[in-house]
Motif scaffolding. Structure first.
Motif, PDB file in Angstrom:
ATOM      1  N   ILE A 188      94.339  45.942 -84.243  1.00  0.00           N
ATOM      2  CA  ILE A 188      95.050  45.302 -83.131  1.00  0.00           C
ATOM      3  C   ILE A 188      96.388  44.754 -83.626  1.00  0.00           C
ATOM      4  CG2 ILE A 188      95.003  43.387 -81.496  1.00  0.00           C
ATOM      5  CD1 ILE A 188      91.922  43.759 -81.407  1.00  0.00           C
ATOM      6  N   ALA A 189      96.375  44.114 -84.793  1.00  0.00           N
ATOM      7  CA  ALA A 189      97.614  43.578 -85.371  1.00  0.00           C
ATOM      8  C   ALA A 189      98.599  44.707 -85.687  1.00  0.00           C
ATOM      9  CB  ALA A 189      97.310  42.775 -86.632  1.00  0.00           C
ATOM     10  N   ASN A 190      98.097  45.844 -86.160  1.00  0.00           N
ATOM     11  CA  ASN A 190      98.959  46.998 -86.419  1.00  0.00           C
ATOM     12  C   ASN A 190      99.597  47.496 -85.124  1.00  0.00           C
ATOM     13  OD1 ASN A 190      98.299  46.872 -89.095  1.00  0.00           O
ATOM     14  ND2 ASN A 190      96.817  48.526 -89.016  1.00  0.00           N
ATOM     15  N   TRP A 191      98.819  47.526 -84.041  1.00  0.00           N
ATOM     16  CA  TRP A 191      99.337  47.971 -82.750  1.00  0.00           C
ATOM     17  C   TRP A 191     100.418  47.004 -82.259  1.00  0.00           C
ATOM     18  CZ3 TRP A 191      99.865  46.074 -77.858  1.00  0.00           C
ATOM     19  CH2 TRP A 191     100.187  47.006 -76.864  1.00  0.00           C
ATOM     20  N   GLU A 192     100.155  45.704 -82.418  1.00  0.00           N
ATOM     21  CA  GLU A 192     101.123  44.701 -81.975  1.00  0.00           C
ATOM     22  C   GLU A 192     102.416  44.795 -82.774  1.00  0.00           C
ATOM     23  OE1 GLU A 192      98.923  41.067 -82.300  1.00  0.00           O
ATOM     24  OE2 GLU A 192      98.035  41.283 -80.304  1.00  0.00           O
ATOM     25  N   ALA A 193     102.316  45.051 -84.063  1.00  0.00           N
ATOM     26  CA  ALA A 193     103.510  45.182 -84.897  1.00  0.00           C
ATOM     27  C   ALA A 193     104.292  46.445 -84.532  1.00  0.00           C
ATOM     28  CB  ALA A 193     103.121  45.216 -86.366  1.00  0.00           C
ATOM     29  N   LYS A 194     103.578  47.509 -84.227  1.00  0.00           N
ATOM     30  CA  LYS A 194     104.227  48.776 -83.900  1.00  0.00           C
ATOM     31  C   LYS A 194     104.927  48.706 -82.543  1.00  0.00           C
ATOM     32  CE  LYS A 194     102.464  52.745 -85.315  1.00  0.00           C
ATOM     33  NZ  LYS A 194     101.600  53.921 -85.422  1.00  0.00           N
ATOM     34  N   ASN A 195     104.318  48.015 -81.569  1.00  0.00           N
ATOM     35  CA  ASN A 195     104.874  47.947 -80.219  1.00  0.00           C
ATOM     36  C   ASN A 195     105.683  46.674 -79.956  1.00  0.00           C
ATOM     37  OD1 ASN A 195     103.811  50.434 -79.062  1.00  0.00           O
ATOM     38  ND2 ASN A 195     101.843  49.496 -79.491  1.00  0.00           N
ATOM     39  N   GLU A 196     105.737  45.773 -80.926  1.00  0.00           N
ATOM     40  CA  GLU A 196     106.523  44.546 -80.878  1.00  0.00           C
ATOM     41  C   GLU A 196     106.196  43.683 -79.658  1.00  0.00           C
ATOM     42  OE1 GLU A 196     110.474  46.109 -81.110  1.00  0.00           O
ATOM     43  OE2 GLU A 196     110.319  46.460 -83.250  1.00  0.00           O
ATOM     44  N   ARG A 197     104.920  43.578 -79.328  1.00  0.00           N
ATOM     45  CA  ARG A 197     104.462  42.680 -78.267  1.00  0.00           C
ATOM     46  C   ARG A 197     102.980  42.399 -78.469  1.00  0.00           C
ATOM     47  NH1 ARG A 197     102.206  45.379 -73.603  1.00  0.00           N
ATOM     48  NH2 ARG A 197     102.153  47.612 -73.927  1.00  0.00           N
ATOM     49  N   LYS A 198     102.472  41.362 -77.795  1.00  0.00           N
ATOM     50  CA  LYS A 198     101.070  40.988 -77.931  1.00  0.00           C
ATOM     51  C   LYS A 198     100.196  41.888 -77.056  1.00  0.00           C
ATOM     52  CE  LYS A 198      99.993  37.427 -79.889  1.00  0.00           C
ATOM     53  NZ  LYS A 198      99.457  37.317 -81.224  1.00  0.00           N
ATOM     54  N   ALA A 199      98.994  42.132 -77.513  1.00  0.00           N
ATOM     55  CA  ALA A 199      98.039  42.919 -76.728  1.00  0.00           C
ATOM     56  C   ALA A 199      97.466  42.052 -75.620  1.00  0.00           C
ATOM     57  CB  ALA A 199      96.925  43.430 -77.629  1.00  0.00           C
ATOM     58  N   GLU A 200      97.340  42.635 -74.444  1.00  0.00           N
ATOM     59  CA  GLU A 200      96.782  41.917 -73.301  1.00  0.00           C
ATOM     60  C   GLU A 200      95.373  42.417 -73.036  1.00  0.00           C
ATOM     61  OE1 GLU A 200      99.513  42.753 -70.188  1.00  0.00           O
ATOM     62  OE2 GLU A 200     101.196  41.803 -71.223  1.00  0.00           O
ATOM     63  N   GLY A 201      94.598  41.613 -72.326  1.00  0.00           N
ATOM     64  CA  GLY A 201      93.223  41.989 -72.009  1.00  0.00           C
ATOM     65  C   GLY A 201      93.169  43.231 -71.138  1.00  0.00           C
ATOM     66  N   GLY A 202      92.298  44.156 -71.461  1.00  0.00           N
ATOM     67  CA  GLY A 202      92.119  45.371 -70.676  1.00  0.00           C
ATOM     68  C   GLY A 202      93.123  46.463 -70.972  1.00  0.00           C
ATOM     69  N   GLU A 203      94.019  46.237 -71.932  1.00  0.00           N
ATOM     70  CA  GLU A 203      95.060  47.221 -72.219  1.00  0.00           C
ATOM     71  C   GLU A 203      94.645  48.185 -73.332  1.00  0.00           C
ATOM     72  OE1 GLU A 203      99.808  47.190 -73.304  1.00  0.00           O
ATOM     73  OE2 GLU A 203      98.604  45.419 -73.691  1.00  0.00           O
ATOM     74  N   LEU A 204      94.051  47.668 -74.387  1.00  0.00           N
ATOM     75  CA  LEU A 204      93.697  48.482 -75.556  1.00  0.00           C
ATOM     76  C   LEU A 204      92.215  48.827 -75.550  1.00  0.00           C
ATOM     77  CD1 LEU A 204      95.535  46.639 -78.449  1.00  0.00           C
ATOM     78  CD2 LEU A 204      96.193  48.746 -77.356  1.00  0.00           C
ATOM     79  N   PHE A 205      91.904  49.999 -76.099  1.00  0.00           N
ATOM     80  CA  PHE A 205      90.519  50.367 -76.296  1.00  0.00           C
ATOM     81  C   PHE A 205      90.377  51.108 -77.620  1.00  0.00           C
ATOM     82  CE2 PHE A 205      92.314  54.143 -74.575  1.00  0.00           C
ATOM     83  CZ  PHE A 205      91.547  55.198 -75.030  1.00  0.00           C
ATOM     84  N   ILE A 206      89.157  51.216 -78.091  1.00  0.00           N
ATOM     85  CA  ILE A 206      88.880  51.915 -79.347  1.00  0.00           C
ATOM     86  C   ILE A 206      88.791  53.397 -79.026  1.00  0.00           C
ATOM     87  CG2 ILE A 206      87.236  52.217 -81.233  1.00  0.00           C
ATOM     88  CD1 ILE A 206      86.389  49.297 -80.751  1.00  0.00           C
ATOM     89  N   SER A 207      89.799  54.154 -79.441  1.00  0.00           N
ATOM     90  CA  SER A 207      89.811  55.578 -79.112  1.00  0.00           C
ATOM     91  C   SER A 207      88.996  56.398 -80.108  1.00  0.00           C
ATOM     92  CB  SER A 207      91.241  56.101 -79.049  1.00  0.00           C
ATOM     93  OG  SER A 207      91.886  55.931 -80.285  1.00  0.00           O
ATOM     94  N   LEU A 208      88.919  55.934 -81.352  1.00  0.00           N
ATOM     95  CA  LEU A 208      88.168  56.679 -82.365  1.00  0.00           C
ATOM     96  C   LEU A 208      87.660  55.700 -83.405  1.00  0.00           C
ATOM     97  CD1 LEU A 208      87.682  59.635 -83.795  1.00  0.00           C
ATOM     98  CD2 LEU A 208      89.577  58.900 -85.180  1.00  0.00           C
ATOM     99  N   ILE A 209      86.385  55.814 -83.728  1.00  0.00           N
ATOM    100  CA  ILE A 209      85.834  55.069 -84.867  1.00  0.00           C
ATOM    101  C   ILE A 209      84.969  56.051 -85.623  1.00  0.00           C
ATOM    102  CG2 ILE A 209      83.966  54.069 -83.505  1.00  0.00           C
ATOM    103  CD1 ILE A 209      84.191  51.616 -85.399  1.00  0.00           C
ATOM    104  N   GLN A 210      85.266  56.200 -86.892  1.00  0.00           N
ATOM    105  CA  GLN A 210      84.648  57.243 -87.684  1.00  0.00           C
ATOM    106  C   GLN A 210      84.144  56.652 -88.998  1.00  0.00           C
ATOM    107  OE1 GLN A 210      87.317  60.545 -87.928  1.00  0.00           O
ATOM    108  NE2 GLN A 210      86.647  61.084 -89.968  1.00  0.00           N
ATOM    109  N   VAL A 211      82.910  56.970 -89.360  1.00  0.00           N
ATOM    110  CA  VAL A 211      82.310  56.476 -90.594  1.00  0.00           C
ATOM    111  C   VAL A 211      81.979  57.675 -91.472  1.00  0.00           C
ATOM    112  CG1 VAL A 211      80.430  55.155 -91.611  1.00  0.00           C
ATOM    113  CG2 VAL A 211      81.332  54.496 -89.390  1.00  0.00           C
ATOM    114  N   ASP A 212      82.585  57.735 -92.636  1.00  0.00           N
ATOM    115  CA  ASP A 212      82.348  58.821 -93.587  1.00  0.00           C
ATOM    116  C   ASP A 212      81.693  58.264 -94.841  1.00  0.00           C
ATOM    117  OD1 ASP A 212      83.706  60.662 -91.943  1.00  0.00           O
ATOM    118  OD2 ASP A 212      85.620  59.964 -92.734  1.00  0.00           O
ATOM    119  N   GLY A 213      80.929  59.090 -95.509  1.00  0.00           N
ATOM    120  CA  GLY A 213      80.305  58.679 -96.758  1.00  0.00           C
ATOM    121  C   GLY A 213      81.332  58.525 -97.860  1.00  0.00           C
TER     122      GLY A 213
END
Length: 135
Positions: free
Chosen positions: A72-97
């Motif tokens: 979330i902090a990476n997204w905020e730094a990249k877009n130069e604004r704070k994340a609001e509720g309902g705006e962001l979602f987890i598009s991919l979460i991957q667990v590898d050995g």
């Protein structure tokens, strides 16, 4: 760099602008245990996922919660604004050995049993909700 490669690189770079991610390498937990927690939050809105992870009893949940806060902090730094509720979602979460530590445990009659201490790598992508994703 040739023209074709440059065009492809620019297209990749443009596609990565709206996606922010965070990686966690060499987590000393088995991938199977980490995947149980990852499956709980896959595709969720980020602030709802933070609530689910905060009140989960699993040890891996604390690690994924910290990783999600980083994404979330990476997204905020990249877009130069704070994340609001309902705006962001987890598009991919991957667990590898990851790397496996192999140990020996003494066993009866002079034998030794192998113990495998597993680790994993977690990659988490956070993206904005588009009109196409809502349908």
């Amino acid at each position: 760099m040739g023209k074709r490669k440059r065009i492809a690189a620019e297209a990749r770079k443009e596609a990565q602008k709206s996606v922010s991610f965070a990686k966690l390498n060499e987590v000393p937990t088995s991938p199977r245990k980490m995947r149980l927690v990852a499956d709980m939050v896959r595709g969720m809105e980020v602030f709802r996922a933070l609530g689910v992870l905060k009140f989960s009893n699993k040890e891996a949940a604390a690690r994924i919660e910290k990783l999600l806060r980083s994404a979330i902090a990476n997204w905020e730094a990249k877009n130069e604004r704070k994340a609001e509720g309902g705006e962001l979602f987890i598009s991919l979460i991957q667990v590898d050995g990851g790397a496996m530590l192999k140990r020996m445990r003494p066993a009866p009659q002079g034998r030794g049993y192998r113990i495998r201490k597993r680790s994993n790598h977690v990659t988490l992508h956070v993206d904005t909700l588009n009109k196409e994703n809502q349908n």
